[in-house]
Scaffold this active site. Sequence first.
Site, PDB file in Angstrom:
ATOM      1  N   HIS A  28       6.707   3.174  -3.455  1.00 34.22           N
ATOM      2  CA  HIS A  28       5.516   2.469  -2.967  1.00 34.22           C
ATOM      3  C   HIS A  28       5.700   0.959  -3.098  1.00 34.22           C
ATOM      4  O   HIS A  28       5.410   0.198  -2.161  1.00 34.22           O
ATOM      5  CB  HIS A  28       4.300   2.936  -3.771  1.00 34.22           C
ATOM      6  CG  HIS A  28       3.039   2.218  -3.443  1.00 34.22           C
ATOM      7  ND1 HIS A  28       2.120   2.701  -2.531  1.00 34.22           N
ATOM      8  CD2 HIS A  28       2.522   1.048  -3.910  1.00 34.22           C
ATOM      9  CE1 HIS A  28       1.099   1.855  -2.450  1.00 34.22           C
ATOM     10  NE2 HIS A  28       1.317   0.846  -3.283  1.00 34.22           N
ATOM     11  N   GLU A  29       6.196   0.507  -4.236  1.00 39.42           N
ATOM     12  CA  GLU A  29       6.375  -0.928  -4.452  1.00 39.42           C
ATOM     13  C   GLU A  29       7.489  -1.493  -3.575  1.00 39.42           C
ATOM     14  O   GLU A  29       7.367  -2.597  -3.038  1.00 39.42           O
ATOM     15  CB  GLU A  29       6.671  -1.212  -5.932  1.00 39.42           C
ATOM     16  CG  GLU A  29       5.582  -0.766  -6.894  1.00 39.42           C
ATOM     17  CD  GLU A  29       4.222  -1.361  -6.574  1.00 39.42           C
ATOM     18  OE1 GLU A  29       4.170  -2.448  -5.965  1.00 39.42           O
ATOM     19  OE2 GLU A  29       3.206  -0.740  -6.927  1.00 39.42           O
ATOM     20  N   GLU A  69      -2.325  -0.828   1.444  1.00 42.57           N
ATOM     21  CA  GLU A  69      -1.997   0.234   0.488  1.00 42.57           C
ATOM     22  C   GLU A  69      -1.706   1.544   1.208  1.00 42.57           C
ATOM     23  O   GLU A  69      -0.778   2.280   0.842  1.00 42.57           O
ATOM     24  CB  GLU A  69      -3.132   0.424  -0.516  1.00 42.57           C
ATOM     25  CG  GLU A  69      -3.224  -0.659  -1.568  1.00 42.57           C
ATOM     26  CD  GLU A  69      -1.914  -0.840  -2.318  1.00 42.57           C
ATOM     27  OE1 GLU A  69      -1.395   0.150  -2.871  1.00 42.57           O
ATOM     28  OE2 GLU A  69      -1.411  -1.971  -2.340  1.00 42.57           O
ATOM     29  N   HIS A 122       6.211  -2.169  -0.191  1.00 41.10           N
ATOM     30  CA  HIS A 122       5.498  -3.447  -0.073  1.00 41.10           C
ATOM     31  C   HIS A 122       6.478  -4.575   0.237  1.00 41.10           C
ATOM     32  O   HIS A 122       6.198  -5.445   1.069  1.00 41.10           O
ATOM     33  CB  HIS A 122       4.763  -3.756  -1.374  1.00 41.10           C
ATOM     34  CG  HIS A 122       3.424  -3.102  -1.505  1.00 41.10           C
ATOM     35  ND1 HIS A 122       2.434  -3.222  -0.551  1.00 41.10           N
ATOM     36  CD2 HIS A 122       2.891  -2.329  -2.491  1.00 41.10           C
ATOM     37  CE1 HIS A 122       1.371  -2.554  -0.940  1.00 41.10           C
ATOM     38  NE2 HIS A 122       1.618  -1.994  -2.105  1.00 41.10           N
TER      39      HIS A 122
END
Length: 301
Positions: free
Chosen positions: A156-157, A231, A160
């Site tokens: 997930h990071e 998100e 980003h």
Amino acid sequence: MGKRIFYFLLTNILVMTTIVIVWSIITSFFDVGSINGINGVGGLNFEALMIFSIVVGFTGAFISLAMSRWMAKKMMGVRVIDPSKSMSQREKDLVDRVHRLSRAAGLMHMPEVGIYNSREVNAFATGPSKKRSLVAVSSGLLDSMDDDAVEGVLAHEVAHVANGDMVTMTLLQGVVNTFVVFLSRVVASIVSSFVREEMRFVVHFAAIIIFQILFSILGSIVVFAYSRYREYHADNGGADLAGKDKMIHALESLKQQVNRVRDPQHDDNAVQTLKINNKTKMNLFSSHPDLDDRIARLRAK
């Protein structure tokens, strides 16, 4: 991502306030700006004020972006892992995972990887560009989550970073800053017009600072709304990198931590400071959507 947004907004407000204070001091000595009405003394030149607002607004946003990685390291006490030096097995596994996920995401430059000591369950990614990014996790996250959940969080990071979210956020913040600078000076000019001439400069200066901070807080509602949208995108990116099952498992693990917080028998302040997700109720200043909604969207993917 919550900490990333918080420190970016905090840095932005501080930078913007500093620019305004320095500019006001310069103009008070040299009468720059009051000539064309930028400072609101003797009437406003709206065209000049808009140009001034754009320059200051985007300058503040890009300075904040440039400082984002350094600010996060200092504020969180992140210890960056140097792959060229001796590492513990846990550190090696963490670096290997982040680098593997980064290569899968198509990143040409590997992010810095760091750990900071805290019982809170948290991770964040930040940095001024894909070439100069940082992925950091708390020791609490590594201690409390299993390997699949950690993989999902890291994916997930990394998503980003790969999506360039910080740059996009900076452009949005630049637009918000422009309106903040413009409106704060318009309102300050109106307020100062109601006081005596000898007090006008002081009142005008104070009003600019007060209204700029107030409008910056209100403008952050727009930034947080965009953050919530990103998100969902990062969840999808994490699912593509680590697998949908691992991404869902990571979110469900976070949800379990939230349920612990809501347990009246539980009194762990560290867990109560969760930043990679929000608690059940979402509001205008939430940087993340509701976890159940995020999980449902991934399941439906």
